[in-house]
Design an enzyme around this catalytic site. Sequence first.
Site, mmCIF file in Angstrom:
data_model
loop_
_atom_site.group_PDB
_atom_site.id
_atom_site.type_symbol
_atom_site.label_atom_id
_atom_site.label_comp_id
_atom_site.label_asym_id
_atom_site.label_seq_id
_atom_site.Cartn_x
_atom_site.Cartn_y
_atom_site.Cartn_z
ATOM 1 N N HIS A 233 26.374 -57.407 -72.201
ATOM 2 C CA HIS A 233 25.629 -58.180 -73.194
ATOM 3 C C HIS A 233 25.427 -59.571 -72.620
ATOM 4 O O HIS A 233 26.363 -60.163 -72.073
ATOM 5 C CB HIS A 233 26.425 -58.237 -74.501
ATOM 6 C CG HIS A 233 25.621 -58.700 -75.676
ATOM 7 N ND1 HIS A 233 25.193 -59.992 -75.802
ATOM 8 C CD2 HIS A 233 25.168 -58.035 -76.756
ATOM 9 C CE1 HIS A 233 24.506 -60.110 -76.930
ATOM 10 N NE2 HIS A 233 24.468 -58.931 -77.524
ATOM 11 N N ARG A 253 19.346 -65.487 -80.932
ATOM 12 C CA ARG A 253 18.029 -65.592 -80.270
ATOM 13 C C ARG A 253 16.923 -65.082 -81.187
ATOM 14 O O ARG A 253 15.841 -65.640 -81.239
ATOM 15 C CB ARG A 253 18.057 -64.820 -78.948
ATOM 16 C CG ARG A 253 18.797 -65.582 -77.843
ATOM 17 C CD ARG A 253 19.021 -64.727 -76.615
ATOM 18 N NE ARG A 253 20.090 -63.764 -76.843
ATOM 19 C CZ ARG A 253 20.058 -62.497 -76.462
ATOM 20 N NH1 ARG A 253 19.006 -62.018 -75.838
ATOM 21 N NH2 ARG A 253 21.087 -61.701 -76.698
#
Length: 595
Positions: A233, A253
């Site tokens: 990740h 994000r």
Amino acid sequence: MERHTYDVVVIGAGGAGLRAAIAAHESGARTAIVCKSLLGKAHTVMAEGGIAAAMGNRWPEDNWEVHFRDTMRGGKMLNNWRMAQLHAQEAPERVQELEDWGALFDRTDDGLISQRDFGGHKYARLAHVGDRTGLEMIRTLQQRAVALGIDVFMECTVTDLFKDGDAIAGAFAYWRESGRFIVFDAPSVILATGGIGKSFKVTSNSWEYTGDGHALAMRAGASLINMEFVQFHPTGMVWPPSVKGLLVTESVRGDGGILKNSEGKRFMFDYIPEFFKAETADTVEEADAWYDDKKNNRRPPELLPRDEVARAINSEIKAGRGTPHGGIYLDIASRRTPEFIRKRLPSMYHQFKELADVDITAEPMEIGPTCHYVMGGVEVDADTQESAVTGLYAVGECSGGMHGSNRLGGNSLGDLLVFGKRAGEHASSYADSLGDRRPRVDEADVKAAQTSALAPFEVEGGENPYTIQSDLQQSMNDLVGIIRTRSELEESLSEIEAFKVRAQTMVVEGHRQYNPGWHLALDLRNMLIVSECIAKAALAREESRGGHTRDDFPGPDDEWGTKNLVVNLNEAGTGVDLHEKPLPEMPEELKGYFA
Ligand code: FAD
């Protein structure tokens, strides 16, 4: 020795295990759930972002075909197409069902289940509950399982499976507290044990994730697929050291957070691959405009699939443009109001405040890649989730095929629900079909399982399992991590051979009552098998694709794009054999989506 008889035994109480157990019970099977830690303490509970399902609540244009296409493209076309299709078709119904069972999702202004943006998904598609979706999912499934009266054996670890000829006959486990053994007689066993992250030093995974289901399946004669594909990740915490690897959700994000290097540059624009150019914004203006007008702008490059973002971050750090603690900046503070951040990302706000003394509404976070998820797992039939061993099913993160070489965020929670239901129903109907021709557990196998579990107490003068585990984790991180090369993978395989020799003489002190050293010694056997599978498959695949990046073969290769790698335990049971297998042929009407 305690002994119990069931039709279906589900190993694991994450989303996959709970959904499978509910389905098996509702199909009429006597069902039990066995889980290594407390009920409710599974990775599923940590899932933050949401459940990907093409419900079309925010984008009426969304449908299963688009979700199917996104999933296949995200997995760089190595996914089992049938699993990706079933998942895309059935996920909306499974989310709706969760709501019917009491899950409280965030809503749109007109009262529908809200859906958020995530990397690789063309439309806002993740049904969510703030950044605590997994918690709500587990709460709902758990409440239902308990209300249905399904038996739960918690803090109980399965160490072996029993077979009668080619078919599953049951499982062997121990209570973590007392160290006493249990035998389960059952013709159907569903593995739902989650991931393997604890084989790596920097990981978002917790202590339970030692690849038990993967290893149990292999020892029973099943095969694993896609093991070279481990998802790093892009955003794990890098500081302080005690929490290094802890996940920072992609929703940061999705909700406007951007990645910057130590020079203050928003660098993701330099890393847009050809494959995603057409749908990714290539200017800051367009990327920022997308948050308010998604119809007329392309997505920001920060929302490329995880493998692309993790590689970009890795390159920036390697080029010397990292933060003081060896990460990259993730900045939402300069882009959204403190109220917005606290409302949309409450867990992240608290996580950074409490663990790193960072106020994410006022300053950027320091983040870096962390081992998060394994795409590889037990090779199963797409429709039933049955492995090559009769009566043995696998579902959720411990199964393979669905995500190909890279999983899109949100597709795991959908996967658990869709295939959990399918596995439970098929396991139940198989058990039912047997009548009185049920496989029987051989007493000699019970004795052997017991002897093997107690073996670490018999050794004198050997090594502590913690030392071997720590060396293995460091080795996997350094040699089989985010960027791989032939020489390092070869080195890792010879180190794994040496760890295997050391593990034969590892020693455990004390007695069987709550003894974490003994538990680790048993887990370590699984970690070693899984690590060997990953390293061997990573060495064989001479290309870069999805979660597998080879420095010496930097691009994807068309020939490799037509096949999977499958691993089995060798005949002596001492190591791993590997072979290539062509991808299943996709029907013409589905191929049309990729024209
Ligand atoms: P888990 O939920 O991991 O459960 C495994 C179960 O197996 C546990 O009960 C464990 O105790 C048990 N077990 C293991 N070994 C044994 C054994 N030998 N004997 C008995 N029991 C055993 N995915 C998304 O789709 N969206 C997200 O937003 C998201 N966020 C995430 C955030 C974090 C921090 C993490 C770590 C993962 C996230 N994921 C997300 C991934 C997703 O949560 C997992 O892939 C998924 O929950 C795995 O579910 P599972 O049911 O397969 O296994």
